[in-house]
Design an enzyme around this catalytic site. Structure first.
Site, PDB file in Angstrom:
ATOM      1  N   PRO A   1     -48.092 -40.177  80.528  1.00  0.00           N
ATOM      2  CA  PRO A   1     -49.143 -40.705  81.412  1.00  0.00           C
ATOM      3  C   PRO A   1     -49.364 -42.210  81.224  1.00  0.00           C
ATOM      4  CG  PRO A   1     -49.842 -38.621  80.439  1.00  0.00           C
ATOM      5  CD  PRO A   1     -48.525 -38.960  79.805  1.00  0.00           C
TER       6      PRO A   1
ATOM      7  N   ARG B   1     -30.338 -40.232 123.721  1.00  0.00           N
ATOM      8  CA  ARG B   1     -31.680 -40.499 124.232  1.00  0.00           C
ATOM      9  C   ARG B   1     -31.626 -41.542 125.355  1.00  0.00           C
ATOM     10  NH1 ARG B   1     -36.805 -38.687 124.982  1.00  0.00           N
ATOM     11  NH2 ARG B   1     -38.303 -40.402 124.929  1.00  0.00           N
TER      12      ARG B   1
ATOM     13  N   GLU C   1     -36.113 -43.578  87.258  1.00  0.00           N
ATOM     14  CA  GLU C   1     -34.899 -44.125  86.608  1.00  0.00           C
ATOM     15  C   GLU C   1     -34.930 -45.654  86.564  1.00  0.00           C
ATOM     16  OE1 GLU C   1     -32.579 -42.712  85.073  1.00  0.00           O
ATOM     17  OE2 GLU C   1     -32.624 -40.617  85.683  1.00  0.00           O
TER      18      GLU C   1
ATOM     19  N   PHE D   1     -39.888 -59.310  80.805  1.00  0.00           N
ATOM     20  CA  PHE D   1     -40.603 -58.027  80.835  1.00  0.00           C
ATOM     21  C   PHE D   1     -42.036 -58.154  80.319  1.00  0.00           C
ATOM     22  CE2 PHE D   1     -36.192 -56.526  80.596  1.00  0.00           C
ATOM     23  CZ  PHE D   1     -36.217 -55.620  81.632  1.00  0.00           C
TER      24      PHE D   1
HETATM   25  P1  TGC Z   1     -34.598 -52.847  74.339  1.00  0.00           P
HETATM   26  O1  TGC Z   1     -35.360 -53.438  73.190  1.00  0.00           O
HETATM   27  O2  TGC Z   1     -33.944 -53.721  75.326  1.00  0.00           O
HETATM   28  O3  TGC Z   1     -33.507 -51.831  73.761  1.00  0.00           O
HETATM   29  C1  TGC Z   1     -33.828 -50.851  72.785  1.00  0.00           C
HETATM   30  C2  TGC Z   1     -32.509 -50.245  72.325  1.00  0.00           C
HETATM   31  O4  TGC Z   1     -31.900 -49.551  73.414  1.00  0.00           O
HETATM   32  C3  TGC Z   1     -30.627 -50.159  73.739  1.00  0.00           C
HETATM   33  N1  TGC Z   1     -30.516 -50.168  75.207  1.00  0.00           N
HETATM   34  C4  TGC Z   1     -29.603 -49.454  75.851  1.00  0.00           C
HETATM   35  N2  TGC Z   1     -28.617 -48.655  75.417  1.00  0.00           N
HETATM   36  C5  TGC Z   1     -27.837 -48.074  76.333  1.00  0.00           C
HETATM   37  N3  TGC Z   1     -28.032 -48.257  77.655  1.00  0.00           N
HETATM   38  C6  TGC Z   1     -29.016 -49.028  78.140  1.00  0.00           C
HETATM   39  N4  TGC Z   1     -29.207 -49.170  79.459  1.00  0.00           N
HETATM   40  C7  TGC Z   1     -29.865 -49.682  77.221  1.00  0.00           C
HETATM   41  N5  TGC Z   1     -30.926 -50.516  77.342  1.00  0.00           N
HETATM   42  C8  TGC Z   1     -31.298 -50.806  76.095  1.00  0.00           C
HETATM   43  C9  TGC Z   1     -30.684 -51.552  73.143  1.00  0.00           C
HETATM   44  O5  TGC Z   1     -29.404 -52.033  72.881  1.00  0.00           O
HETATM   45  C10 TGC Z   1     -31.471 -51.285  71.885  1.00  0.00           C
HETATM   46  O6  TGC Z   1     -30.611 -50.623  70.968  1.00  0.00           O
HETATM   47  P2  TGC Z   1     -30.715 -50.877  69.385  1.00  0.00           P
HETATM   48  O7  TGC Z   1     -29.685 -49.953  68.809  1.00  0.00           O
HETATM   49  O8  TGC Z   1     -30.436 -52.332  69.200  1.00  0.00           O
HETATM   50  O9  TGC Z   1     -32.124 -50.527  68.992  1.00  0.00           O
HETATM   51  O10 TGC Z   1     -35.544 -51.839  75.089  1.00  0.00           O
HETATM   52  P3  TGC Z   1     -36.981 -52.046  75.687  1.00  0.00           P
HETATM   53  O11 TGC Z   1     -37.897 -51.075  75.043  1.00  0.00           O
HETATM   54  O12 TGC Z   1     -37.379 -53.494  75.673  1.00  0.00           O
HETATM   55  O13 TGC Z   1     -36.751 -51.528  77.177  1.00  0.00           O
HETATM   56  C11 TGC Z   1     -36.063 -52.196  78.118  1.00  0.00           C
HETATM   57  C12 TGC Z   1     -36.288 -51.571  79.508  1.00  0.00           C
HETATM   58  C13 TGC Z   1     -37.605 -52.018  80.115  1.00  0.00           C
HETATM   59  C14 TGC Z   1     -35.157 -52.073  80.381  1.00  0.00           C
HETATM   60  C15 TGC Z   1     -36.267 -50.019  79.433  1.00  0.00           C
HETATM   61  O14 TGC Z   1     -37.362 -49.567  78.760  1.00  0.00           O
HETATM   62  C16 TGC Z   1     -36.212 -49.354  80.758  1.00  0.00           C
HETATM   63  O15 TGC Z   1     -35.131 -49.163  81.307  1.00  0.00           O
HETATM   64  N6  TGC Z   1     -37.388 -48.949  81.339  1.00  0.00           N
HETATM   65  C17 TGC Z   1     -37.408 -48.116  82.532  1.00  0.00           C
HETATM   66  C18 TGC Z   1     -37.786 -46.710  82.154  1.00  0.00           C
HETATM   67  C19 TGC Z   1     -37.047 -45.672  82.921  1.00  0.00           C
HETATM   68  O16 TGC Z   1     -36.056 -45.919  83.584  1.00  0.00           O
HETATM   69  N7  TGC Z   1     -37.489 -44.442  82.804  1.00  0.00           N
HETATM   70  C20 TGC Z   1     -36.774 -43.342  83.417  1.00  0.00           C
HETATM   71  C21 TGC Z   1     -37.328 -42.022  82.969  1.00  0.00           C
HETATM   72  S1  TGC Z   1     -36.288 -40.664  83.351  1.00  0.00           S
HETATM   73  C22 TGC Z   1     -36.389 -40.492  84.994  1.00  0.00           C
HETATM   74  O17 TGC Z   1     -36.965 -41.220  85.701  1.00  0.00           O
HETATM   75  C23 TGC Z   1     -35.651 -39.333  85.536  1.00  0.00           C
HETATM   76  S2  TGC Z   1     -35.721 -39.153  87.225  1.00  0.00           S
HETATM   77  C24 TGC Z   1     -34.623 -37.900  87.303  1.00  0.00           C
HETATM   78  C25 TGC Z   1     -34.280 -37.466  88.645  1.00  0.00           C
HETATM   79  O18 TGC Z   1     -35.045 -36.631  89.179  1.00  0.00           O
HETATM   80  O19 TGC Z   1     -33.203 -37.863  89.144  1.00  0.00           O
HETATM   81  P1  FAD Z   2     -45.486 -48.080  85.858  1.00  0.00           P
HETATM   82  O1  FAD Z   2     -44.546 -48.341  84.740  1.00  0.00           O
HETATM   83  O2  FAD Z   2     -46.929 -47.961  85.523  1.00  0.00           O
HETATM   84  O3  FAD Z   2     -45.282 -49.228  86.943  1.00  0.00           O
HETATM   85  C1  FAD Z   2     -46.248 -49.477  87.982  1.00  0.00           C
HETATM   86  C2  FAD Z   2     -45.791 -50.744  88.728  1.00  0.00           C
HETATM   87  O4  FAD Z   2     -45.762 -51.869  87.811  1.00  0.00           O
HETATM   88  C3  FAD Z   2     -44.374 -50.633  89.279  1.00  0.00           C
HETATM   89  O5  FAD Z   2     -44.291 -51.292  90.513  1.00  0.00           O
HETATM   90  C4  FAD Z   2     -43.534 -51.360  88.259  1.00  0.00           C
HETATM   91  O6  FAD Z   2     -42.322 -51.879  88.788  1.00  0.00           O
HETATM   92  C5  FAD Z   2     -44.489 -52.475  87.860  1.00  0.00           C
HETATM   93  N1  FAD Z   2     -44.168 -53.006  86.527  1.00  0.00           N
HETATM   94  C6  FAD Z   2     -44.227 -52.362  85.328  1.00  0.00           C
HETATM   95  N2  FAD Z   2     -43.846 -53.185  84.336  1.00  0.00           N
HETATM   96  C7  FAD Z   2     -43.521 -54.369  84.918  1.00  0.00           C
HETATM   97  C8  FAD Z   2     -43.044 -55.612  84.441  1.00  0.00           C
HETATM   98  N3  FAD Z   2     -42.790 -55.831  83.132  1.00  0.00           N
HETATM   99  N4  FAD Z   2     -42.840 -56.603  85.323  1.00  0.00           N
HETATM  100  C9  FAD Z   2     -43.051 -56.409  86.656  1.00  0.00           C
HETATM  101  N5  FAD Z   2     -43.498 -55.259  87.179  1.00  0.00           N
HETATM  102  C10 FAD Z   2     -43.734 -54.251  86.318  1.00  0.00           C
HETATM  103  N6  FAD Z   2     -39.535 -39.402  84.060  1.00  0.00           N
HETATM  104  C11 FAD Z   2     -38.896 -38.671  83.096  1.00  0.00           C
HETATM  105  O7  FAD Z   2     -38.975 -38.993  81.916  1.00  0.00           O
HETATM  106  N7  FAD Z   2     -38.181 -37.569  83.420  1.00  0.00           N
HETATM  107  C12 FAD Z   2     -38.050 -37.145  84.704  1.00  0.00           C
HETATM  108  O8  FAD Z   2     -37.365 -36.143  84.952  1.00  0.00           O
HETATM  109  C13 FAD Z   2     -38.727 -37.875  85.727  1.00  0.00           C
HETATM  110  N8  FAD Z   2     -38.668 -37.441  87.023  1.00  0.00           N
HETATM  111  C14 FAD Z   2     -39.419 -38.065  87.967  1.00  0.00           C
HETATM  112  C15 FAD Z   2     -39.515 -37.516  89.244  1.00  0.00           C
HETATM  113  C16 FAD Z   2     -40.308 -38.116  90.227  1.00  0.00           C
HETATM  114  C17 FAD Z   2     -40.437 -37.485  91.563  1.00  0.00           C
HETATM  115  C18 FAD Z   2     -40.993 -39.326  89.917  1.00  0.00           C
HETATM  116  C19 FAD Z   2     -41.829 -40.002  90.968  1.00  0.00           C
HETATM  117  C20 FAD Z   2     -40.927 -39.865  88.653  1.00  0.00           C
HETATM  118  C21 FAD Z   2     -40.157 -39.239  87.654  1.00  0.00           C
HETATM  119  N9  FAD Z   2     -40.122 -39.726  86.343  1.00  0.00           N
HETATM  120  C22 FAD Z   2     -39.460 -39.023  85.357  1.00  0.00           C
HETATM  121  C23 FAD Z   2     -40.947 -40.865  85.965  1.00  0.00           C
HETATM  122  C24 FAD Z   2     -40.369 -42.215  86.353  1.00  0.00           C
HETATM  123  O9  FAD Z   2     -39.274 -42.551  85.566  1.00  0.00           O
HETATM  124  C25 FAD Z   2     -41.493 -43.257  86.245  1.00  0.00           C
HETATM  125  O10 FAD Z   2     -42.379 -43.009  87.301  1.00  0.00           O
HETATM  126  C26 FAD Z   2     -40.970 -44.683  86.290  1.00  0.00           C
HETATM  127  O11 FAD Z   2     -40.260 -44.983  85.117  1.00  0.00           O
HETATM  128  C27 FAD Z   2     -42.119 -45.709  86.466  1.00  0.00           C
HETATM  129  O12 FAD Z   2     -43.159 -45.460  85.579  1.00  0.00           O
HETATM  130  P2  FAD Z   2     -44.670 -45.361  86.130  1.00  0.00           P
HETATM  131  O13 FAD Z   2     -44.694 -44.438  87.294  1.00  0.00           O
HETATM  132  O14 FAD Z   2     -45.548 -45.059  84.968  1.00  0.00           O
HETATM  133  O15 FAD Z   2     -45.012 -46.800  86.693  1.00  0.00           O
END
Ligand code: TGC
Ligand code: FAD
Length: 395
Positions: free
Chosen positions: A145, A279, A374, A394
């Site tokens: 959350p 259409r 993602e 960031f």
């Molecule tokens: P940072 O300090 O940059 O890195 C920490 C450690 O992680 C390594 N690393 C990676 N390794 C592999 N692939 C990557 N893309 C990596 N990015 C970073 C890095 O080398 C380091 O390793 P080590 O060994 O030196 O410790 O990390 P940070 O905490 O500052 O984060 C960077 C940031 C903001 C880019 C990252 O947190 C991020 O990508 N945030 C977005 C979160 C996100 O994408 N959440 C997705 C949740 S899952 C989901 O949404 C599923 S949807 C599924 C569906 O329905 O399809």
């Molecule tokens: P926040 O991080 O609170 O972001 C809110 C806004 O602030 C966004 O516009 C964002 O871009 C902006 N923002 C945040 N930080 C910055 C910055 N540093 N600079 C500029 N802008 C910024 N997660 C899982 O772990 N597993 C799953 O299977 C999964 N499935 C999902 C399925 C659905 C349908 C959805 C909607 C989400 C799912 N997620 C899952 C979660 C998803 O990965 C998060 O919603 C996503 O990572 C964004 O986090 P948040 O929603 O908390 O938004």
């Protein structure tokens, strides 16, 4: 050498750059097989599921039969196909609905991949074959959350207690959460962030589905709750520690999304093209108006650009040359352009564009989630920005 006439080389409206020609026979076969599955089995029912807010669980055995679960993984009953095949399958699944591609992404890329890459031999033997067969469903719990774009701020904890870990915390927005047999949960342990396999039914582990979504309605999205949930320490993934664990899984799933978005975009473009040709307004098909043609041309051009980006990404992945920043470029561009295509396609259908009779608004609403999960569009912008400037924007 046989020569073809210009007429014979005329590009197809849905493959302006003859991308088909760049694919191997196996890749084309996988694409066509999944396309047929989507046409025959998904399209007739998906609008109903979207309307009802249900996932078409009945399709899981068929998806497994087609080898779509863990398709790009080797061994343990997985299909072991190349990354391009996996990408093409994602493209076709998402041409059906993002919910279907999400299901396959989570199962294969976010749960099976880390078990294969970081799991113990026992964990691999136990989970991978049954997950490939669709007999066990997985979910991936990273987001919380208060911890979305910045997952390193997670609050979920795993406290060691003898030969167990005790989990406490909440995961939010978890795809497949309510139907999963196993949750891969990332939690803060004494030695850093660790991945834990938590089975449905474990005392202290409950799920609740998130309702009233206007996007990804044909997909289950849930909260996971852990309250003094005790699991054996053998359920921890032994081979990875720190944020590298979950973030490396995201590379896999984001790769599939980069391809998947092209499928949603293609479905919207094709629906708009069909509609524009039939259409009639002002006594002419609306496809004959310059403004409508301009919209269609924009869509067709962005579609081939996105497909070429995805295909090169796949080739780099198959050669072991892929960098996460390249994945961010494709995820960001392709989802952004798919959303723009969906919005433009909708205008071509006029009032009809807002209904579920046509796929466009369904895709458009789904793509709002794909734009966010993602890594949001903003987060991928900052990942790429950091790579090209060397400056972290960031925080
Ligand atoms: P940072 O300090 O940059 O890195 C920490 C450690 O992680 C390594 N690393 C990676 N390794 C592999 N692939 C990557 N893309 C990596 N990015 C970073 C890095 O080398 C380091 O390793 P080590 O060994 O030196 O410790 O990390 P940070 O905490 O500052 O984060 C960077 C940031 C903001 C880019 C990252 O947190 C991020 O990508 N945030 C977005 C979160 C996100 O994408 N959440 C997705 C949740 S899952 C989901 O949404 C599923 S949807 C599924 C569906 O329905 O399809
Ligand atoms: P926040 O991080 O609170 O972001 C809110 C806004 O602030 C966004 O516009 C964002 O871009 C902006 N923002 C945040 N930080 C910055 C910055 N540093 N600079 C500029 N802008 C910024 N997660 C899982 O772990 N597993 C799953 O299977 C999964 N499935 C999902 C399925 C659905 C349908 C959805 C909607 C989400 C799912 N997620 C899952 C979660 C998803 O990965 C998060 O919603 C996503 O990572 C964004 O986090 P948040 O929603 O908390 O938004």
């Amino acid at each position: 050498m046989a020569h073809t006439t210009l007429e014979q080389r005329l590009p197809l409206a849905n493959d302006l750059y003859n991308i088909d020609h760049l694919l191997s026979e196996e890749e084309r076969m996988v694409r066509d097989t999944v396309r047929k599955f989507v046409q025959d089995r998904v399209l007739p029912i998906i609008a109903g599921h979207f309307e009802e807010g249900t996932f078409p669980e009945g399709l899981i055995p068929e998806m497994a039969e087609l080898g779509l679960l863990g398709m790009h993984l080797e061994g343990y009953g997985c299909a072991g196909l190349n990354a391009v095949c996996y990408g093409l399958a994602c493209q076709e699944l998402e041409a059906g609905d993002s919910g279907l591609r999400s299901f396959a992404s989570v199962q294969g890329s976010l749960v099976m991949f880390p078990i294969l890459a970081y799991g113990s031999e026992e964990q691999k033997q136990h989970w991978l074959p049954r997950m490939a067969q669709g007999r066990a469903i997985g979910c991936f719990g990273l987001t919380e959350p208060d911890s979305g774009s910045d997952p390193a701020s997670m609050l979920t904890t795993a406290r060691r207690d003898g030969s167990s870990y005790i989990l406490n915390g909440t995961k939010m927005w978890i795809t497949n959460g309510g139907v999963a047999d196993v949750a891969l949960v990332w939690a803060r342990a004494e030695d850093g962030v660790r991945g834990f396999l938590v089975e449905r039914g474990t005392p202290g582990f409950t799920t609740s589905n998130i309702h009233h979504k206007l996007s990804l309605r044909a997909s289950i999205t849930s909260e996971l709750h852990f309250e003094d949930c005790r699991i054996p320490s053998t359920n921890m993934l032994p081979e990875v520690r720190g944020m590298r664990g979950p973030l490396s899984c995201l590379n896999e799933a984001r790769y599939g999304i980069a391809w998947g978005a092209t499928g949603a975009a293609r479905a919207c473009y094709e629906a708009a093209l069909d509609y524009a040709k039939s259409r009639v307004q002002f006594k002419r098909p609306i496809a004959s108006f310059q403004l409508v043609q301009q919209k269609l041309v924009n869509m067709a051009t962005e579609l081939v650009k996105a497909q070429l980006l995805a295909l090169q990404l796949g080739k780099l992945k198959d050669e072991g040359l892929l960098h996460p920043v390249q994945v961010s470029v494709a995820k960001r561009n392709n989802v952004r352009e798919a959303l723009a295509t969906a919005r433009e396609a909708r205008t071509i259908l006029g009032a009809n564009g807002i209904t579920l009779e046509y796929p466009i608004s369904r895709h458009m609403n789904n793509l709002e989630s794909v734009f966010t999960y993602e890594g949001t569009d903003d987060i991928h912008t900052l990942i790429i920005g950091q790579a090209i400037t060397g400056q972290n924007a960031f925080s």
